[in-house]
Design a protein around this motif. Structure first.
Motif, PDB file in Angstrom:
ATOM      1  N   PHE A 250       0.823  -1.198   0.000  1.00 34.31           N
ATOM      2  CA  PHE A 250       0.000   0.000   0.000  1.00 34.31           C
ATOM      3  C   PHE A 250       0.865   1.260   0.000  1.00 34.31           C
ATOM      4  O   PHE A 250       0.424   2.324  -0.422  1.00 34.31           O
ATOM      5  CB  PHE A 250      -1.051  -0.003   1.120  1.00 34.31           C
ATOM      6  CG  PHE A 250      -0.592   0.374   2.491  1.00 34.31           C
ATOM      7  CD1 PHE A 250      -0.280   1.679   2.803  1.00 34.31           C
ATOM      8  CD2 PHE A 250      -0.539  -0.577   3.501  1.00 34.31           C
ATOM      9  CE1 PHE A 250       0.092   2.037   4.083  1.00 34.31           C
ATOM     10  CE2 PHE A 250      -0.161  -0.213   4.778  1.00 34.31           C
ATOM     11  CZ  PHE A 250       0.165   1.090   5.068  1.00 34.31           C
TER      12      PHE A 250
ATOM     13  N   ASN B 287       2.213   4.716   6.068  1.00 32.80           N
ATOM     14  CA  ASN B 287       2.135   3.742   7.165  1.00 32.80           C
ATOM     15  C   ASN B 287       1.479   4.343   8.401  1.00 32.80           C
ATOM     16  O   ASN B 287       0.599   3.745   9.018  1.00 32.80           O
ATOM     17  CB  ASN B 287       3.536   3.253   7.549  1.00 32.80           C
ATOM     18  CG  ASN B 287       4.040   2.177   6.613  1.00 32.80           C
ATOM     19  OD1 ASN B 287       3.256   1.535   5.922  1.00 32.80           O
ATOM     20  ND2 ASN B 287       5.347   2.006   6.578  1.00 32.80           N
TER      21      ASN B 287
ATOM     22  N   ALA C  78      -2.332   5.141   7.816  1.00 38.28           N
ATOM     23  CA  ALA C  78      -3.137   3.907   7.830  1.00 38.28           C
ATOM     24  C   ALA C  78      -3.305   3.390   9.252  1.00 38.28           C
ATOM     25  O   ALA C  78      -4.403   2.994   9.663  1.00 38.28           O
ATOM     26  CB  ALA C  78      -2.485   2.841   6.950  1.00 38.28           C
TER      27      ALA C  78
ATOM     28  N   THR D 197      -5.686   2.113   2.114  1.00 41.34           N
ATOM     29  CA  THR D 197      -4.632   1.093   1.996  1.00 41.34           C
ATOM     30  C   THR D 197      -4.794   0.211   0.769  1.00 41.34           C
ATOM     31  O   THR D 197      -3.833  -0.406   0.319  1.00 41.34           O
ATOM     32  CB  THR D 197      -4.629   0.177   3.231  1.00 41.34           C
ATOM     33  OG1 THR D 197      -5.871  -0.522   3.292  1.00 41.34           O
ATOM     34  CG2 THR D 197      -4.417   0.986   4.502  1.00 41.34           C
TER      35      THR D 197
END
Length: 419
Positions: free
Chosen positions: A28, A115, A118, A148
């Motif tokens: 993602f 990161n 999410a 994502t």
């Protein structure tokens, strides 16, 4: 405030970026490759480092105080600290709403790395479920999947749980089916349980049965699903299938509660197998699973009666009657004893029945008692009792008593017995 050491360690490594990056995370991250990456300003970075040092020393409360004293000015710094504070509050009992406030701010800023962003959305959704903000949780989980690009069965299950809590049962099925379709390894039962619950609550027993039939196939050693399937068959009036299912469950040791045993006994009775019903109840009453009270003893007696095991029925009717001096049960015991020509036992039971002033048919009991006296060779007592019956309010019984008095006299005369 108290934290678990495990939580503190996870929070520390997550915040400073030391945790390993999974394949999914890389996937993602590539989808968000055009997302601009920021770093903490030098001033905020130094303060955050001191917070980490306190974490390492397990001085959690001090770390929180120091984190709250950081006054970031830049957008990324604000979002980072908001997520960090939210994560800390998430680990504290009773601070869920506070955690949501900070995590929501971090998500709304939409400036963290792929990161981090999410992770913040997922944490926010979980906290919203924890705090019963179910509508918001559904939106957050959907936002997480959109951001994502992931299709996570566990997230679909959580969406289904949120819809269940909202009593929007019609919306539960789709995410549950999605979760089932995405299970690539050993299947888990949670999405099936969601579907089952939704169909049950929306009063769709046939669809619930369909789910349970799949579940007993996928999870054959899960005792509760066998019992539930049998009970749903009963609810849908599929009594033969209910019996087959519950019987299989029983012989495999899956029925362990009083209610389950009573359901199976009822199914045996409804399917004209009273012998098994009586034996089942007797066995588990002796084992202590079922209480030994008047109601249960009467039920066992009735089942033995239906199975034409009259000696056993007599025994249990007597035991049931003795608990509360129940005349009706003594009457049943006496009439069965009379039927088996156990006249002494019949006399004893019928006299006990007549001692109960609540007996519904005392005339009939008295008449049978007189007959028992006669067949037991007690002619004088039989005639005396029959004369009492002649005064009965029940005309048919009184009339029969007159016939029997003549019969008793004739029999005594033939046998040269003085009465």
């Amino acid at each position: 405030m108290k934290y678990s050491t495990k939580f503190a360690a996870l929070l520390l490594t997550s915040a400073i970026g030391l945790s390993s990056v999974s394949t999914d995370a890389l996937a993602f991250a590539k989808d968000n490759s055009d997302r601009k990456t920021y770093t903490l300003s030098e001033r905020v970075g130094k303060k955050v480092t001191k917070v980490y040092d306190l974490y390492a020393a397990e001085q959690i409360d001090e770390a929180l105080v120091m984190a709250l004293e950081i006054k970031p000015k830049k957008p990324y710094d604000k979002a980072y600290i908001a997520k960090f504070l939210g994560s800390m509050y998430a680990g504290m009992k009773g601070k869920g709403l506070e955690a949501i406030k900070y995590i929501q701010a971090a998500v709304d800023a939409d400036i963290l790395s792929a990161n981090e962003h999410a992770s913040a959305i997922r944490t926010l959704a979980d906290l919203q479920v924890q705090e019963k903000q179910f509508e918001d949780a559904v939106k957050s989980y959907k936002l997480w999947m959109e951001f994502t690009g992931k299709q996570d069965p566990k997230v679909y299950v959580r969406i289904g749980v949120a819809y269940m809590e909202l009593k929007q049962y019609q919306n539960v099925i789709a995410p549950a089916d999605k979760a089932i379709a995405l299970q690539t390894e050993k299947p888990e039962d949670s999405p099936y349980r969601l579907k089952l619950g939704a169909y049950y609550e929306s009063k769709q027993p046939k669809k619930a049965i369909g789910v349970l039939e799949i579940m007993v196939g996928l999870f054959p050693t899960e005792a509760k699903y066998w019992a539930q399937l049998g009970q749903f068959y009963m609810l849908d009036e599929q009594y033969k299938k209910a019996l087959e299912t519950m019987h299989i469950a029983y012989i495999n040791g899956y029925l362990t509660t009083k209610s389950q045993i009573l359901v199976l006994a009822q199914l045996y009775t409804n399917n004209m197998i009273p012998y098994r019903a009586a034996a089942l109840l007797d066995k588990h009453m002796k084992a202590g699973l079922i209480e030994r009270d008047e109601r249960m003893l009467k039920l066992i007696a009735s089942s033995w009666h239906q199975a034409k095991e009259l000696k056993k029925a007599i025994k249990f009717y007597g035991e049931a009657a003795a608990i509360e001096n129940n005349g009706e049960l003594y009457y049943k015991q006496g009439t069965l004893a009379f039927e088996l020509e156990k006249h002494r036992d019949a006399i004893k039971a019928l006299k006990l029945a007549l001692s109960d002033d609540k007996l519904r048919k005392p005339d009939n009991a008295m008449f049978t008692l007189a007959q028992a006296y006669f067949y037991n060779g007690q002619y004088k007592t039989a005639i005396k009792t029959m004369r009492t019956v002649q005064k009965a309010k029940t005309k048919s019984v009184a009339k029969n008593a007159g016939v029997w008095i003549k019969y008793i006299k004739d029999t005594a005369k033939r046998r040269n017995i003085a009465i």
